[in-house]
Design an enzyme around this catalytic site. Structure first.
Site, mmCIF file in Angstrom:
data_model
loop_
_atom_site.group_PDB
_atom_site.id
_atom_site.type_symbol
_atom_site.label_atom_id
_atom_site.label_comp_id
_atom_site.label_asym_id
_atom_site.label_seq_id
_atom_site.Cartn_x
_atom_site.Cartn_y
_atom_site.Cartn_z
ATOM 1 N N HIS A 14 0.827 -1.206 0.000
ATOM 2 C CA HIS A 14 0.000 0.000 0.000
ATOM 3 C C HIS A 14 0.861 1.256 0.000
ATOM 4 O O HIS A 14 2.068 1.209 0.248
ATOM 5 C CB HIS A 14 -1.014 0.011 1.167
ATOM 6 C CG HIS A 14 -0.437 0.240 2.526
ATOM 7 N ND1 HIS A 14 -1.206 0.399 3.653
ATOM 8 C CD2 HIS A 14 0.836 0.326 2.960
ATOM 9 C CE1 HIS A 14 -0.436 0.589 4.704
ATOM 10 N NE2 HIS A 14 0.803 0.542 4.319
ATOM 11 N N CYS A 33 5.212 6.356 4.942
ATOM 12 C CA CYS A 33 4.162 5.525 4.331
ATOM 13 C C CYS A 33 3.548 6.188 3.100
ATOM 14 O O CYS A 33 2.816 5.552 2.354
ATOM 15 C CB CYS A 33 3.069 5.204 5.340
ATOM 16 S SG CYS A 33 3.572 3.951 6.525
ATOM 17 N N HIS A 39 4.921 0.235 -0.332
ATOM 18 C CA HIS A 39 5.707 -0.667 0.517
ATOM 19 C C HIS A 39 4.765 -1.763 0.973
ATOM 20 O O HIS A 39 3.544 -1.658 0.790
ATOM 21 C CB HIS A 39 6.310 0.088 1.707
ATOM 22 C CG HIS A 39 5.269 0.682 2.595
ATOM 23 N ND1 HIS A 39 4.669 1.884 2.322
ATOM 24 C CD2 HIS A 39 4.685 0.224 3.726
ATOM 25 C CE1 HIS A 39 3.769 2.150 3.253
ATOM 26 N NE2 HIS A 39 3.751 1.151 4.114
ATOM 27 N N HIS A 41 3.419 -4.973 3.818
ATOM 28 C CA HIS A 41 3.321 -5.455 5.194
ATOM 29 C C HIS A 41 2.908 -6.926 5.172
ATOM 30 O O HIS A 41 2.195 -7.358 4.267
ATOM 31 C CB HIS A 41 2.232 -4.707 5.977
ATOM 32 C CG HIS A 41 2.550 -3.274 6.229
ATOM 33 N ND1 HIS A 41 3.417 -2.865 7.206
ATOM 34 C CD2 HIS A 41 2.096 -2.144 5.625
ATOM 35 C CE1 HIS A 41 3.481 -1.538 7.204
ATOM 36 N NE2 HIS A 41 2.703 -1.076 6.247
ATOM 37 N N ASP A 79 -4.574 -10.796 -0.465
ATOM 38 C CA ASP A 79 -3.255 -11.422 -0.379
ATOM 39 C C ASP A 79 -2.459 -11.238 -1.675
ATOM 40 O O ASP A 79 -2.960 -11.548 -2.764
ATOM 41 C CB ASP A 79 -3.400 -12.912 -0.053
ATOM 42 C CG ASP A 79 -2.064 -13.538 0.330
ATOM 43 O OD1 ASP A 79 -1.221 -12.838 0.929
ATOM 44 O OD2 ASP A 79 -1.872 -14.734 0.032
ATOM 45 N N HIS A 80 -1.250 -10.728 -1.521
ATOM 46 C CA HIS A 80 -0.386 -10.409 -2.659
ATOM 47 C C HIS A 80 -1.051 -9.425 -3.624
ATOM 48 O O HIS A 80 -0.895 -9.523 -4.846
ATOM 49 C CB HIS A 80 0.086 -11.687 -3.381
ATOM 50 C CG HIS A 80 1.095 -12.447 -2.573
ATOM 51 N ND1 HIS A 80 0.733 -13.234 -1.501
ATOM 52 C CD2 HIS A 80 2.430 -12.500 -2.643
ATOM 53 C CE1 HIS A 80 1.831 -13.739 -0.963
ATOM 54 N NE2 HIS A 80 2.874 -13.311 -1.635
ATOM 55 N N GLU A 124 -0.723 -4.889 11.593
ATOM 56 C CA GLU A 124 0.035 -4.434 10.427
ATOM 57 C C GLU A 124 1.505 -4.825 10.595
ATOM 58 O O GLU A 124 2.252 -4.934 9.629
ATOM 59 C CB GLU A 124 -0.115 -2.922 10.260
ATOM 60 C CG GLU A 124 0.173 -2.454 8.853
ATOM 61 C CD GLU A 124 -0.134 -0.985 8.677
ATOM 62 O OE1 GLU A 124 -0.929 -0.659 7.786
ATOM 63 O OE2 GLU A 124 0.405 -0.170 9.453
#
Ligand code: NI
Length: 139
Positions: A14, A33, A39, A41, A79-80, A124
């Site tokens: 994100h 951020c 980047h 998480h 996811d991914h 996170e």
């Protein structure tokens, strides 16, 4: 009242930035951020359902069913993925942990039997998590 929690993990990217703000403004509010390239998480999601135990089954809710709902309604969407543009349920929002937790709550609330979703906890990072108990704060 019994509480049951199931955990799941996902990895996602994100960027925290509001498109209508300048780069300086975003950097001031969101710090690193806001970096435009994004980047990632490794998130941990904990979903808690609450209610009475069914005397016939000895269960509150079938965990296989909870696993399936979490997988289909949330994990498969995030996811991914890039949380800024991929999951339809996060469209138009800045994907902070707070906003993602609220979005996940909505996804699960729609699919679970009424009244049993108690809490969505979203890590996170191992040290930072947010809790969401629904729009009425769990009341
Ligand atoms: Ni981040």
């Amino acid at each position: 009242m019994i509480f049951i929690t199931r955990q799941a993990e996902f990895s996602a990217a994100h960027t925290l930035a509001k498109p209508e703000w300048s780069e300086e403004e975003n950097r001031r509010v969101y710090g690193d951020c806001a970096h435009p390239s994004g980047h990632g998480h490794n998130y941990t999601l904990e979903v808690t359902v609450a209610g009475p135990v069914n005397p016939e089954t000895g269960m509150l809710f079938d965990l296989k069913e909870l696993k399936k709902i979490m997988q289909e309604r949330v994990i498969d969407q995030v996811d991914h993925k890039n949380l800024n543009c991929d999951p339809a349920f996060l469209e138009g929002i800045v994907p902070t942990a707070e906003n993602v937790a609220v979005g996940i709550y909505g996804q699960l609330h729609e699919a679970l039997p009424p009244g049993i979703l108690h809490r969505v906890r979203l890590y996170e990072s191992p040290r930072n998590y947010v809790d969401y108990y629904g729009p009425n704060g769990g009341k």
